[in-house]
Motif scaffolding. Structure first.
Motif, mmCIF file in Angstrom:
data_model
loop_
_atom_site.group_PDB
_atom_site.id
_atom_site.type_symbol
_atom_site.label_atom_id
_atom_site.label_comp_id
_atom_site.label_asym_id
_atom_site.label_seq_id
_atom_site.Cartn_x
_atom_site.Cartn_y
_atom_site.Cartn_z
ATOM 1 N N PHE A 71 5.581 6.094 0.933
ATOM 2 C CA PHE A 71 4.511 5.434 0.190
ATOM 3 C C PHE A 71 3.984 6.413 -0.852
ATOM 4 C CE2 PHE A 71 -0.236 4.749 0.037
ATOM 5 C CZ PHE A 71 -0.197 3.608 -0.744
ATOM 6 N N ILE A 72 3.952 5.966 -2.099
ATOM 7 C CA ILE A 72 3.439 6.792 -3.189
ATOM 8 C C ILE A 72 2.349 6.003 -3.892
ATOM 9 C CG2 ILE A 72 3.981 8.002 -5.332
ATOM 10 C CD1 ILE A 72 6.883 8.161 -4.322
ATOM 11 N N SER A 73 1.167 6.611 -4.014
ATOM 12 C CA SER A 73 0.060 5.934 -4.670
ATOM 13 C C SER A 73 -0.402 6.708 -5.894
ATOM 14 C CB SER A 73 -1.114 5.750 -3.715
ATOM 15 O OG SER A 73 -2.195 5.164 -4.415
ATOM 16 N N PHE A 74 -0.417 6.005 -7.012
ATOM 17 C CA PHE A 74 -0.956 6.541 -8.260
ATOM 18 C C PHE A 74 -2.310 5.901 -8.551
ATOM 19 C CE2 PHE A 74 3.656 6.846 -8.610
ATOM 20 C CZ PHE A 74 3.814 8.170 -8.976
ATOM 21 N N ALA A 75 -2.849 5.167 -7.586
ATOM 22 C CA ALA A 75 -4.101 4.439 -7.785
ATOM 23 C C ALA A 75 -5.282 5.398 -7.821
ATOM 24 C CB ALA A 75 -4.302 3.414 -6.671
ATOM 25 N N GLY A 76 -6.181 5.098 -8.696
ATOM 26 C CA GLY A 76 -7.429 5.845 -8.784
ATOM 27 C C GLY A 76 -8.551 4.853 -9.037
ATOM 28 N N PRO A 77 -9.767 5.267 -8.808
ATOM 29 C CA PRO A 77 -10.892 4.345 -9.018
ATOM 30 C C PRO A 77 -11.136 4.120 -10.505
ATOM 31 C CG PRO A 77 -11.712 6.521 -8.445
ATOM 32 C CD PRO A 77 -10.219 6.581 -8.344
ATOM 33 N N PRO A 78 -11.352 2.871 -10.896
ATOM 34 C CA PRO A 78 -11.637 2.596 -12.302
ATOM 35 C C PRO A 78 -13.050 3.052 -12.679
ATOM 36 C CG PRO A 78 -11.833 0.601 -11.017
ATOM 37 C CD PRO A 78 -11.345 1.675 -10.080
ATOM 38 N N VAL A 79 -13.266 3.221 -13.956
ATOM 39 C CA VAL A 79 -14.615 3.522 -14.444
ATOM 40 C C VAL A 79 -15.524 2.377 -14.015
ATOM 41 C CG1 VAL A 79 -16.040 3.854 -16.504
ATOM 42 C CG2 VAL A 79 -13.750 4.856 -16.385
ATOM 43 N N GLY A 80 -16.681 2.696 -13.516
ATOM 44 C CA GLY A 80 -17.614 1.684 -13.025
ATOM 45 C C GLY A 80 -17.414 1.378 -11.550
ATOM 46 N N ASN A 81 -16.492 2.099 -10.913
ATOM 47 C CA ASN A 81 -16.221 1.931 -9.483
ATOM 48 C C ASN A 81 -17.507 2.138 -8.681
ATOM 49 O OD1 ASN A 81 -14.165 1.915 -7.223
ATOM 50 N ND2 ASN A 81 -15.153 3.886 -6.840
ATOM 51 N N LYS A 82 -17.725 1.304 -7.709
ATOM 52 C CA LYS A 82 -18.868 1.442 -6.798
ATOM 53 C C LYS A 82 -18.341 1.510 -5.378
ATOM 54 C CE LYS A 82 -22.098 1.008 -9.936
ATOM 55 N NZ LYS A 82 -22.515 2.247 -10.543
ATOM 56 N N GLY A 83 -18.860 2.425 -4.591
ATOM 57 C CA GLY A 83 -18.440 2.541 -3.204
ATOM 58 C C GLY A 83 -17.088 3.226 -3.075
ATOM 59 N N THR A 84 -16.406 2.925 -1.979
ATOM 60 C CA THR A 84 -15.116 3.562 -1.702
ATOM 61 C C THR A 84 -14.044 2.523 -1.340
ATOM 62 O OG1 THR A 84 -15.809 3.949 0.585
ATOM 63 C CG2 THR A 84 -16.128 5.768 -0.966
ATOM 64 N N PRO A 85 -13.783 1.558 -2.217
ATOM 65 C CA PRO A 85 -12.790 0.537 -1.882
ATOM 66 C C PRO A 85 -11.377 1.093 -1.722
ATOM 67 C CG PRO A 85 -13.474 0.310 -4.166
ATOM 68 C CD PRO A 85 -14.380 1.327 -3.532
ATOM 69 N N LEU A 86 -11.028 2.108 -2.476
ATOM 70 C CA LEU A 86 -9.692 2.696 -2.369
ATOM 71 C C LEU A 86 -9.526 3.376 -1.008
ATOM 72 C CD1 LEU A 86 -7.079 3.058 -3.949
ATOM 73 C CD2 LEU A 86 -8.059 5.113 -4.980
ATOM 74 N N THR A 87 -10.525 4.137 -0.607
ATOM 75 C CA THR A 87 -10.475 4.789 0.707
ATOM 76 C C THR A 87 -10.413 3.748 1.812
ATOM 77 O OG1 THR A 87 -11.768 6.630 -0.173
ATOM 78 C CG2 THR A 87 -11.618 6.444 2.224
ATOM 79 N N LYS A 88 -11.220 2.705 1.711
ATOM 80 C CA LYS A 88 -11.196 1.638 2.716
ATOM 81 C C LYS A 88 -9.816 0.980 2.764
ATOM 82 C CE LYS A 88 -16.109 0.671 2.514
ATOM 83 N NZ LYS A 88 -17.152 -0.176 1.946
ATOM 84 N N GLY A 89 -9.207 0.806 1.591
ATOM 85 C CA GLY A 89 -7.862 0.231 1.543
ATOM 86 C C GLY A 89 -6.842 1.123 2.225
ATOM 87 N N TYR A 90 -6.905 2.433 1.945
ATOM 88 C CA TYR A 90 -5.983 3.368 2.606
ATOM 89 C C TYR A 90 -6.223 3.390 4.118
ATOM 90 C CZ TYR A 90 -4.744 5.458 -1.934
ATOM 91 O OH TYR A 90 -4.294 5.688 -3.208
ATOM 92 N N THR A 91 -7.486 3.331 4.506
ATOM 93 C CA THR A 91 -7.832 3.352 5.930
ATOM 94 C C THR A 91 -7.231 2.145 6.654
ATOM 95 O OG1 THR A 91 -9.877 4.526 5.428
ATOM 96 C CG2 THR A 91 -9.768 3.446 7.555
ATOM 97 N N ALA A 92 -7.137 1.021 5.966
ATOM 98 C CA ALA A 92 -6.533 -0.176 6.547
ATOM 99 C C ALA A 92 -5.007 -0.156 6.430
ATOM 100 C CB ALA A 92 -7.086 -1.426 5.862
ATOM 101 N N LEU A 93 -4.482 0.348 5.307
ATOM 102 C CA LEU A 93 -3.034 0.295 5.052
ATOM 103 C C LEU A 93 -2.240 1.361 5.801
ATOM 104 C CD1 LEU A 93 -0.551 -0.809 3.547
ATOM 105 C CD2 LEU A 93 -1.183 0.678 1.618
ATOM 106 N N VAL A 94 -2.705 2.600 5.785
ATOM 107 C CA VAL A 94 -1.912 3.700 6.344
ATOM 108 C C VAL A 94 -1.536 3.473 7.810
ATOM 109 C CG1 VAL A 94 -1.955 6.168 6.917
ATOM 110 C CG2 VAL A 94 -2.563 5.402 4.610
ATOM 111 N N SER A 135 -19.235 11.062 -13.684
ATOM 112 C CA SER A 135 -18.661 9.893 -13.030
ATOM 113 C C SER A 135 -18.834 10.010 -11.516
ATOM 114 C CB SER A 135 -17.185 9.760 -13.408
ATOM 115 O OG SER A 135 -16.711 8.509 -13.026
ATOM 116 N N PRO A 136 -20.086 9.973 -11.050
ATOM 117 C CA PRO A 136 -20.347 10.236 -9.630
ATOM 118 C C PRO A 136 -19.678 9.261 -8.664
ATOM 119 C CG PRO A 136 -22.323 9.407 -10.722
ATOM 120 C CD PRO A 136 -21.309 9.663 -11.794
ATOM 121 N N ASP A 137 -19.538 7.998 -9.062
ATOM 122 C CA ASP A 137 -18.899 7.040 -8.152
ATOM 123 C C ASP A 137 -17.401 7.312 -8.019
ATOM 124 O OD1 ASP A 137 -21.191 5.536 -7.384
ATOM 125 O OD2 ASP A 137 -21.167 4.586 -9.352
#
Length: 188
Positions: A71-94, A135-137
């Motif tokens: 599994f290779i991920s090039f995903a990053g949070p977009p500008v205006g990102n709120k919270g941690t949806p990417l982390t939550k996604g990895y936590t569910a997917l991995v 870009s704190p978020d």
């Protein structure tokens, strides 16, 4: 390198896909919107496309069962990102990937995440505080990604790599140095 099957997240702008296909590998691309993919990827015989979202359990079940080697991920949070949806996604997917025997993970992170082998330097402080202030978020999300991935236990058979890059831009290929921050070989 032997033929591999890669599951790729964040593939719409990835030069990796073109290179992998040139080398004869197979790709499964997990994307939100397949229309954003170039026709050359979407229509390639060695590419399967699964449209879905990291927060959709049905999509995660489907993508985790694609029989990929890594599994290779090039995903990053977009500008205006709120919270941690990417982390939550990895936590569910991995965990789903590990159950399906995908034991090699390569995930994009940020130089702001401090790895255990890093040596804190002025460059590290500069990139860390720049992202944190402007870009704190996005900063919070990427630190969270780094913490999650680095918490994965090798005892479970998983091999992971966080690749941290900065100032990415489209342009001609250039040399890459694989190193730790503060090694003297690292650059911005």
């Amino acid at each position: 390198m032997a033929h591999k099957h890669f599951l790729v997240l964040g593939a719409s702008g990835s030069h990796f896909c073109d290179l992998a296909l040139e080398e004869g590998h197979t790709l499964t691309l997990f994307v939100r919107n397949a229309t954003k993919l170039p026709d050359s990827l979407r229509d390639h015989d060695s590419v399967a496309v699964i449209e879905g979202k990291l927060e959709d359990d049905t999509s995660l079940d489907e993508v985790s069962q694609c029989d990929a080697d890594a599994f290779i991920s090039f995903a990053g949070p977009p500008v205006g990102n709120k919270g941690t949806p990417l982390t939550k996604g990895y936590t569910a997917l991995v965990p789903k990937l590990l159950v399906q025997n995908i034991k090699r993970l390569l995930i994009l992170c940020t130089a702001s995440f401090h790895g255990s082998e890093d040596q804190i330097s002025f460059k590290w402080h500069l990139s860390h505080w720049t992202l944190k202030i402007f870009s704190p978020d996005q900063y919070g999300e990427m630190i969270s990604v780094g913490e999650f991935v680095s918490s994965l236990a090798a005892d479970d058979g998983v091999r992971w790599t966080l690749f941290r890059v900065g100032l990415l831009r489209n342009g001609p290929e250039a040399e890459v140095e694989a190193t730790h921050l503060g090694s003297g070989k690292d650059v911005m």
